[in-house]
Design a protein around this motif. Sequence first.
Motif, PDB file in Angstrom:
ATOM      1  N   SER A  21       0.843  -1.198   0.000  1.00  0.00           N
ATOM      2  CA  SER A  21       0.000   0.000   0.000  1.00  0.00           C
ATOM      3  C   SER A  21       0.876   1.245   0.000  1.00  0.00           C
ATOM      4  O   SER A  21       1.852   1.317   0.749  1.00  0.00           O
ATOM      5  CB  SER A  21      -0.910   0.011   1.228  1.00  0.00           C
ATOM      6  OG  SER A  21      -1.798  -1.071   1.183  1.00  0.00           O
ATOM      7  N   PRO A  22       0.544   2.229  -0.836  1.00  0.00           N
ATOM      8  CA  PRO A  22       1.299   3.486  -0.856  1.00  0.00           C
ATOM      9  C   PRO A  22       1.244   4.178   0.503  1.00  0.00           C
ATOM     10  O   PRO A  22       0.238   4.077   1.218  1.00  0.00           O
ATOM     11  CB  PRO A  22       0.589   4.324  -1.923  1.00  0.00           C
ATOM     12  CG  PRO A  22      -0.216   3.366  -2.720  1.00  0.00           C
ATOM     13  CD  PRO A  22      -0.545   2.231  -1.810  1.00  0.00           C
ATOM     14  N   VAL A  23       2.295   4.888   0.837  1.00  0.00           N
ATOM     15  CA  VAL A  23       2.372   5.580   2.130  1.00  0.00           C
ATOM     16  C   VAL A  23       1.265   6.623   2.285  1.00  0.00           C
ATOM     17  O   VAL A  23       0.853   6.930   3.401  1.00  0.00           O
ATOM     18  CB  VAL A  23       3.780   6.182   2.334  1.00  0.00           C
ATOM     19  CG1 VAL A  23       3.994   7.399   1.457  1.00  0.00           C
ATOM     20  CG2 VAL A  23       4.006   6.525   3.779  1.00  0.00           C
ATOM     21  N   GLU A  24       0.723   7.141   1.194  1.00  0.00           N
ATOM     22  CA  GLU A  24      -0.367   8.129   1.263  1.00  0.00           C
ATOM     23  C   GLU A  24      -1.636   7.547   1.891  1.00  0.00           C
ATOM     24  O   GLU A  24      -2.419   8.280   2.479  1.00  0.00           O
ATOM     25  CB  GLU A  24      -0.726   8.665  -0.127  1.00  0.00           C
ATOM     26  CG  GLU A  24       0.365   9.438  -0.802  1.00  0.00           C
ATOM     27  CD  GLU A  24       1.218   8.573  -1.723  1.00  0.00           C
ATOM     28  OE1 GLU A  24       1.883   9.149  -2.588  1.00  0.00           O
ATOM     29  OE2 GLU A  24       1.229   7.341  -1.574  1.00  0.00           O
ATOM     30  N   ILE A  25      -1.859   6.251   1.737  1.00  0.00           N
ATOM     31  CA  ILE A  25      -3.067   5.636   2.298  1.00  0.00           C
ATOM     32  C   ILE A  25      -2.768   4.728   3.482  1.00  0.00           C
ATOM     33  O   ILE A  25      -3.673   4.340   4.202  1.00  0.00           O
ATOM     34  CB  ILE A  25      -3.886   4.877   1.224  1.00  0.00           C
ATOM     35  CG1 ILE A  25      -3.106   3.694   0.647  1.00  0.00           C
ATOM     36  CG2 ILE A  25      -4.345   5.830   0.143  1.00  0.00           C
ATOM     37  CD1 ILE A  25      -3.920   2.821  -0.293  1.00  0.00           C
ATOM     38  N   SER A  26      -1.516   4.383   3.684  1.00  0.00           N
ATOM     39  CA  SER A  26      -1.121   3.527   4.799  1.00  0.00           C
ATOM     40  C   SER A  26       0.162   4.064   5.414  1.00  0.00           C
ATOM     41  O   SER A  26       1.248   3.564   5.124  1.00  0.00           O
ATOM     42  CB  SER A  26      -0.927   2.093   4.308  1.00  0.00           C
ATOM     43  OG  SER A  26      -0.484   1.274   5.357  1.00  0.00           O
ATOM     44  N   PRO A  27       0.051   5.085   6.250  1.00  0.00           N
ATOM     45  CA  PRO A  27       1.243   5.722   6.818  1.00  0.00           C
ATOM     46  C   PRO A  27       2.187   4.765   7.540  1.00  0.00           C
ATOM     47  O   PRO A  27       3.389   4.964   7.548  1.00  0.00           O
ATOM     48  CB  PRO A  27       0.672   6.747   7.798  1.00  0.00           C
ATOM     49  CG  PRO A  27      -0.714   6.973   7.347  1.00  0.00           C
ATOM     50  CD  PRO A  27      -1.168   5.694   6.711  1.00  0.00           C
TER      51      PRO A  27
END
Length: 83
Positions: free
Chosen positions: A32-38
């Motif tokens: 998951s991209p960091v934008e949606i999964s910090p």
Amino acid sequence: MFYLIMCRSLTHAQRIANGLERAGIPARILRSPVEISPSGCSHSVKIPAQSLSRTLTVLNRMRLPYLGIYVSAAGYGYREVEQ
């Protein structure tokens, strides 16, 4: 444009991707991209934009859990899809 189905584990992402593939929907697993999964601790299943309606039907029928569905449009980042 494409959609990401965020899952809580790699195993859940694999189950979702396998179920979608069996239904004829192309699906690819990725982190998951960091934008949606910090926290960076989840995986997502990427599907084509035109497959969302069929994907939701398959997910509901198979009763597979997921954390959220996000849309990505070129240059706009990600936003959660209301269901």
